[in-house]
Design a protein around this motif. Structure first.
Motif, PDB file in Angstrom:
ATOM      1  N   PHE A 145      15.281   2.545  -1.019  1.00 55.83           N
ATOM      2  CA  PHE A 145      14.370   3.384  -0.244  1.00 55.83           C
ATOM      3  C   PHE A 145      14.720   4.882  -0.302  1.00 55.83           C
ATOM      4  O   PHE A 145      13.984   5.686   0.243  1.00 55.83           O
ATOM      5  CB  PHE A 145      14.340   2.945   1.228  1.00 55.83           C
ATOM      6  CG  PHE A 145      13.457   1.738   1.457  1.00 55.83           C
ATOM      7  CD1 PHE A 145      12.092   1.880   1.647  1.00 55.83           C
ATOM      8  CD2 PHE A 145      14.003   0.469   1.485  1.00 55.83           C
ATOM      9  CE1 PHE A 145      11.292   0.791   1.855  1.00 55.83           C
ATOM     10  CE2 PHE A 145      13.195  -0.648   1.695  1.00 55.83           C
ATOM     11  CZ  PHE A 145      11.839  -0.489   1.872  1.00 55.83           C
ATOM     12  N   ARG A 146      15.788   5.274  -0.944  1.00 63.09           N
ATOM     13  CA  ARG A 146      16.225   6.664  -0.882  1.00 63.09           C
ATOM     14  C   ARG A 146      15.323   7.630  -1.630  1.00 63.09           C
ATOM     15  O   ARG A 146      15.317   8.820  -1.354  1.00 63.09           O
ATOM     16  CB  ARG A 146      17.667   6.817  -1.365  1.00 63.09           C
ATOM     17  CG  ARG A 146      17.855   6.677  -2.847  1.00 63.09           C
ATOM     18  CD  ARG A 146      19.298   6.820  -3.194  1.00 63.09           C
ATOM     19  NE  ARG A 146      19.487   6.511  -4.607  1.00 63.09           N
ATOM     20  CZ  ARG A 146      20.480   6.954  -5.313  1.00 63.09           C
ATOM     21  NH1 ARG A 146      21.388   7.716  -4.753  1.00 63.09           N
ATOM     22  NH2 ARG A 146      20.588   6.625  -6.570  1.00 63.09           N
ATOM     23  N   SER A 147      14.564   7.175  -2.576  1.00 58.61           N
ATOM     24  CA  SER A 147      13.720   8.127  -3.322  1.00 58.61           C
ATOM     25  C   SER A 147      12.321   8.239  -2.740  1.00 58.61           C
ATOM     26  O   SER A 147      11.846   7.441  -2.033  1.00 58.61           O
ATOM     27  CB  SER A 147      13.632   7.715  -4.779  1.00 58.61           C
ATOM     28  OG  SER A 147      13.161   6.394  -4.915  1.00 58.61           O
ATOM     29  N   THR A 152       0.824  -1.213   0.000  1.00 55.14           N
ATOM     30  CA  THR A 152       0.000   0.000   0.000  1.00 55.14           C
ATOM     31  C   THR A 152       0.856   1.261   0.000  1.00 55.14           C
ATOM     32  O   THR A 152       0.381   2.319  -0.421  1.00 55.14           O
ATOM     33  CB  THR A 152      -0.955   0.043   1.205  1.00 55.14           C
ATOM     34  OG1 THR A 152      -0.200   0.104   2.417  1.00 55.14           O
ATOM     35  CG2 THR A 152      -1.897  -1.154   1.219  1.00 55.14           C
ATOM     36  N   GLU A 153       2.107   1.151   0.465  1.00 55.39           N
ATOM     37  CA  GLU A 153       2.987   2.324   0.520  1.00 55.39           C
ATOM     38  C   GLU A 153       4.368   2.091  -0.081  1.00 55.39           C
ATOM     39  O   GLU A 153       5.120   3.040  -0.261  1.00 55.39           O
ATOM     40  CB  GLU A 153       3.159   2.801   1.973  1.00 55.39           C
ATOM     41  CG  GLU A 153       1.897   3.378   2.567  1.00 55.39           C
ATOM     42  CD  GLU A 153       2.106   3.944   3.961  1.00 55.39           C
ATOM     43  OE1 GLU A 153       3.271   4.055   4.406  1.00 55.39           O
ATOM     44  OE2 GLU A 153       1.097   4.265   4.599  1.00 55.39           O
ATOM     45  N   MET A 154       4.716   0.855  -0.369  1.00 61.34           N
ATOM     46  CA  MET A 154       6.042   0.540  -0.903  1.00 61.34           C
ATOM     47  C   MET A 154       5.910  -0.061  -2.288  1.00 61.34           C
ATOM     48  O   MET A 154       4.893  -0.675  -2.614  1.00 61.34           O
ATOM     49  CB  MET A 154       6.758  -0.458   0.011  1.00 61.34           C
ATOM     50  CG  MET A 154       7.213   0.113   1.333  1.00 61.34           C
ATOM     51  SD  MET A 154       8.091  -1.112   2.317  1.00 61.34           S
ATOM     52  CE  MET A 154       6.755  -1.720   3.328  1.00 61.34           C
TER      53      MET A 154
END
Length: 115
Positions: A113-115, A63-65
């Motif tokens: 995960f950096r962006s 839902t978020e990744m």
């Protein structure tokens, strides 16, 4: 208070990895004297609990990744679970390669995960 999606996903994936690690490798120690098909049936039974945790973890996380973020997170968790399992349950010797592999996964997690 709502628990953040990343926390829910990480906890569920960690628990699912504990079950999967025992399903995949625990039989090598605990059931070594049993026929392979008995080990397979017991492993499938253990793996059921892995799927009962992994499927909701991925649904919540997605839902978020992104899919790539979920996969890299899962791989990092796998190593985090596997190394203590190998050392303490299976009695394997510590290898410096575990540290290098962990650093590579930290880099993978950072970049995905950096962006």
């Amino acid at each position: 208070m709502q628990i953040p999606v990343i926390v829910q996903t990480t906890v569920l994936l960690t628990l699912s990895n504990v079950f999967m690690t025992f399903a995949w490798y625990g039989h090598l120690k605990g059931l070594a004297s049993k026929p392979w098909w008995i080990a397979a049936l017991i492993s499938w039974g253990i793996a059921l609990f892995e799927y009962l945790l992994q499927v909701p973890a991925n649904r919540i996380g997605y839902t978020e990744m992104s899919l790539a973020q979920l996969k890299i997170l899962q791989e990092a968790i796998t190593l985090t679970v596997f190394v203590p399992f190998a050392l303490f349950f299976m009695g394997q010797p510590f290898k410096l390669d575990y540290v290098w592999a962990a650093l590579c996964l930290v880099g993978a997690v950072y970049f995905i995960f950096r962006s």
